[in-house]
Scaffold this active site. Sequence first.
Site, PDB file in Angstrom:
ATOM      1  N   TYR A 149     -50.328 -31.358  11.262  1.00 18.39           N
ATOM      2  CA  TYR A 149     -49.345 -31.830  10.418  1.00 18.39           C
ATOM      3  C   TYR A 149     -48.027 -31.020  10.764  1.00 18.39           C
ATOM      4  CZ  TYR A 149     -46.771 -32.715   6.220  1.00 18.39           C
ATOM      5  OH  TYR A 149     -45.771 -33.275   5.191  1.00 18.39           O
ATOM      6  N   ASP A 232     -46.181 -23.951  15.215  1.00 19.51           N
ATOM      7  CA  ASP A 232     -45.912 -24.166  14.034  1.00 19.51           C
ATOM      8  C   ASP A 232     -46.405 -23.158  13.074  1.00 19.51           C
ATOM      9  OD1 ASP A 232     -45.550 -25.473  11.509  1.00 19.51           O
ATOM     10  OD2 ASP A 232     -45.987 -27.336  12.077  1.00 19.51           O
ATOM     11  N   LYS A 259     -42.376 -22.281   4.084  1.00 16.57           N
ATOM     12  CA  LYS A 259     -43.174 -21.603   3.104  1.00 16.57           C
ATOM     13  C   LYS A 259     -42.748 -20.434   2.565  1.00 16.57           C
ATOM     14  CE  LYS A 259     -46.221 -25.187   3.523  1.00 16.57           C
ATOM     15  NZ  LYS A 259     -46.242 -26.201   2.453  1.00 16.57           N
TER      16      LYS A 259
END
Length: 420
Positions: A149, A232, A259
Site C-alpha cells: 500500500y 516507503d 504518520k
Amino acid sequence: MSLIDTYLARTPGSRALFERATASLPGGSTRTTVFNPPYPPYMIRGEGLRTWDVDGNEYRDFLGNYTSLILGHAHPDVVAAVEAQVRRGSAFAAPTEVEIELAEEIRRRLPSVERIRFTNSGTEATMFAIRAARAFTGRPLLAKFARAYHGTHDTALAGTPGVPDGISDLVVELPWDDADGVERGLAGREREVAAIIIEPVQGAGGVRAADPAFLRFLRNYANRIGAVLIFDEIIAFRIGPNGAQGVFEVRPDLTTLGKIVGGGFPLAAFGGRAEIMDRFDARRPGALSHGGTFNGNPVGAAAGLATLRYLTPDRYNRLASLGERLRGRLADTIAGGGIDARVEGIASLFQVFAGPTLQGEGQLSATETLFLGLLVDGFHLAPRGMGAISTPATEADVDALADAVVSRLKAMQPAAVSVR
C-alpha cells in the site's frame, strides 16, 4: 443480546451521526479505511492512550490513527508546540524556520536523506518520490510488491477501477521476499525500471517485515540495473530511532515518510540522494514542479518536531519491549489454547489474524467480529486487526488487550473445538 445488538445499544449517538453523514458523505465518511459494519464509533475526545466516543464509551486506543499517534492523544509537548505556533501563525505563503528544523531532525536520523521535501500526506510523498525517480532515470516503469500500500494516487492503485490502462501498464507487481521472483518479474525490462518501491515493514500487507537479506538483494539489484530504490517508511519509520533502514542496515536512494513525522497533523515527506532531490530546486532550469498550499505547514512541522524530539532511543526500546510482550503473550495463549489464529509484527506494530475456522457472528466475518467485539470491550484496533502501541501504554494495558483478544477468539471457535 448478540454482539451487534450490544454495539447498537452502546452507540446510539454514533448511529445517528452515521445516518446523518450518509446524506453528505459517500459511505458516511471521508476515509474508506475507518468504516466497519454496522457503522464506526464517532470520537469526540482523546487523551494519552484513551479516547471517548459521542456516547461516552471509553476505549484504549491501540491504533493511534493508523500508527501516526506514537505519543498518544494530546501529548503535552505536542499541544504546547502547536499552541505556540498557532499563536504565531498557522500558514504563510513563505517558508518558516520550523520547517528547516524538522528537515534537519529527519536528516540527523536518516543519513540516506540528504535533501527532503514536505507534503501533506503519504499519498503525495510516494507520488512525488516516484516522479523524481522517473525524472532522474528517464525511465517509465515502477516495480512494487504484492499486497503493498503506497497511497491512493493512480500509480499506487494500478489495475483498479478509474486508473487508465496506460498507467497500469507502467507498473509491475513483484512477489514479496523472493529474489528469484524479482529477477523473473523484470526479466527483459530491466532498463525500463525507474524505481523499485518497498515498505520494509508492510502495513496493509499484514505488518510483515522484509527479510534484511532481501532488502540487501534489492539494494544490489537496483544498483545493477540503474534503478532508484525507494523505501516507503510511512509506517516503518516508527520501529526505531533511525527507521527501518537503520534497523535493517540498508540504505535506499529515496525514502517516503508520514504518520509520526506530523505528530498527529497532516504532514509527510520524501527525501534522499541530493542528485535526485535537487531536481526540485527551483533555481535550476527545468526544475520539477512541486507545489502545495500547505506543504511544510508550520503547525504540522512543530507537532512533528516535538514528537521526534520526545522519541529518545530509550523510549523506542520501551515501545519495542511492550510490542514483544503483547505478541509473545498472544502467541503463547493462542498456541496453548489450540486457537486458529496468529499474531505478527515488529517493534511497536502488530496484527492479529483470525483463522478460517473461526466463526463470525451473523453476517460478520471472523475479522469483523473480532474488531467489533474488541470495541465493545473498550479496545480500538484497525478493522483488519492491525494495531500500534503508543508511549502512554503500560504493561497492564497490553496484557489487558491480549486477554481481550484471546477471549474473543475463543468465543469464535467452532463448538466441537475444546479449549484447554
